[in-house]
Design an enzyme around this catalytic site. Structure first.
Site: not given
Length: 481
Positions: A113, A126, A257
């Site tokens: 992550k 990101g 999710d």
């Protein structure tokens, strides 16, 4: 026996379900540094902590140096986020490096992550920052020690780069382990691809078989595998949320999710433990309507599972009416399964052999009316069961209830094993994270030491049992994106 490095990262998900991922590489980190490492988890995986702290190990932890044959991928999934459907989410700042086989034979995902942009980034950069990644490491460590099914954090690694948020913050990568990262959103994504004829018709069937093989192999010969999987996931999620509720844990962002098929807790972003029993407790900065408030978690989980059922319908039965009827029957079992699991947790927290539902119901009403500190109240009751005078015993609201409860002869040993002395209290978590992002990891490491043994009272850690001071104010948490 430990080894220096993983000899193999398998890629079963990527090979079995190529429609649901994209081959990708982690962004290069020029000077990775160790911020946190779970040595116990490393040992479970057969990895040498000293190697993980070495330059080669740190490059592995950020995805820059992988075993030969590794196939890292960014996973695709959809999701209902705060009730609104997003058809294409996916790993926008994450990467599945592969699966590692632990010495005990179990298979674990190795997932990053904060490893840089992917085709799923949707305009994001990101990256992740050190504070939220250290929060995830701390909370995952605490939940595991509390006995709650959870993804786990192997490490947090500093990137040495600055990430633009409200200000420039230190970047970091979380290396997360899970029995898999299959989510309700994975099935939603697959169902949408099939419905839009962007994937073969057998994709849902392959995904169902993969999930069963990974998590529920006992269902392999079921007459209706998709329906059996739905039931297993409903049961697992009911048990999970019952544990959350018994401990006062608020997930904060229960989008589809963020609901794993395995029944493990995932994504410790805007999460917190509520100090008082308040069903309306919300800590997430983005949950303005209270959709994911403490008391809403069972109901919203059932709602999420209904979305899972919708995705599975084509695999349940060719006749859509039959599929809806069968799936609805399964979803409707959730409340009873949850109630039984929650009552069982409270029975153990009260030291009882059997559930006295009126007694439990009355205690919940008292806790809510008195805005009781969940952890302190049950710790106090544990001492009362052991013959001590509790601080709640002289409160008029509890007098009658205490008499009824003590008539059951509660077992203090059972209670001591069910009621933690320490939880990650919000003011202490924030103090530790505030210090960590300035470079002082001592408060954070001390906090880790506390939450690793939550059921054992230790001299010198008294401050970790105390509620927040009056001037702490309302606690607000953030996703970190």
């Amino acid at each position: 026996m430990t080894v220096t490095a993983p000899a193999l990262l398998e890629h079963r998900f990527a090979d079995t379900l190529p429609e649901l991922s994209l081959d990708w590489q982690a962004a290069t980190v020029s000077a990775p540094t160790a911020l946190a490492l779970d040595e116990d988890l490393a040992a479970e995986l057969g990895l040498d902590p000293d190697w993980l702290r070495s330059p080669a190990g740190l490059r592995f932890l950020v995805g820059n140096e992988l075993p030969d044959g590794a196939r890292p991928v960014a996973q695709g999934y959809a999701g209902h986020q705060f009730g609104g459907y997003s058809p294409r989410l996916g790993d926008g700042r994450a990467l599945l490096l592969g699966e590692i086989a632990a010495p005990d034979g179990t298979l674990r995902d190795v997932h990053l992550k904060g490893s840089g942009r992917t085709p799923f980034s949707r305009g994001g950069d990101g990256w992740a920052t050190a504070g939220p990644m250290l929060r995830e490491h701390l909370m995952a460590t605490a939940m595991f020690a509390l006995g709650v099914p959870t993804t786990r954090s192997l490490a947090v690694t500093g990137t040495g780069q600055q990430v633009a948020r409200e200000s420039l913050l230190a970047g970091a990568v979380l290396t997360r382990m899970a029995s898999s990262h299959l989510r309700i959103g994975t099935f939603q994504y697959a169902a949408a691809l099939v419905a839009g004829e962007h994937a073969p018709a057998d994709l849902l069937g392959r995904l169902t078989r993969h999930a069963i093989d990974r998590h529920y192999p006992q269902l392999a010969e079921a007459d209706r595998p998709a329906l059996a999987l739905l039931q297993a996931v409903c049961d697992a999620q009911a048990r999970l949320v019952a544990q959350w509720m018994s401990l006062g844990f608020v997930h904060g962002v229960l989008n589809t999710d963020n609901v794993l098929i395995s029944g493990e807790t995932i994504d410790y972003g805007p999460c917190a433990f509520t100090d008082t029993f308040d069903p309306s407790s919300v800590f997430s900065s983005i949950d303005e309507g209270g959709r994911y408030a403490f008391g809403h978690q069972p109901g919203i989980t059932q709602w999420n599972l209904a979305r899972f059922a919708e995705a599975l319908l084509p695999s349940v039965d060719e006749n859509i009416d039959t599929a809806v009827e069968l799936a609805s029957e399964v979803i409707n079992t959730f409340p009873a399964t949850y109630d039984d699991a929650y009552a069982g947790h409270l029975a153990r927290k009260l030291g009882l052999d059997a559930v006295d539902r009126p007694l439990v119901k009355d205690l919940i009403e008292l806790m809510q009316a008195e805005t009781a500190d969940i952890t302190l109240l049950f710790g106090d009751l544990t001492r009362v069961a052991g013959g001590e005078v509790g601080r709640f015993a002289d409160r008029p609201a509890y007098t009658q209830w205490l008499g009824r409860w003590l008539a059951h002869h509660p077992d203090p040993c059972v209670m001591a094993a069910a009621n933690p002395v320490y939880i990650p209290r919000n003011h202490l978590v924030q103090e530790a994270l505030d210090a960590a992002i300035t470079g002082d990891l001592e408060p954070f490491n001390r906090m880790l030491q506390v939450v690793r043994e939550p059921f054992t009272a230790r001299v010198g850690f008294e401050d970790y049992t105390k509620p927040a001071p009056q001037d702490f104010g309302d606690y607000v948490t953030f996703c970190g994106t």
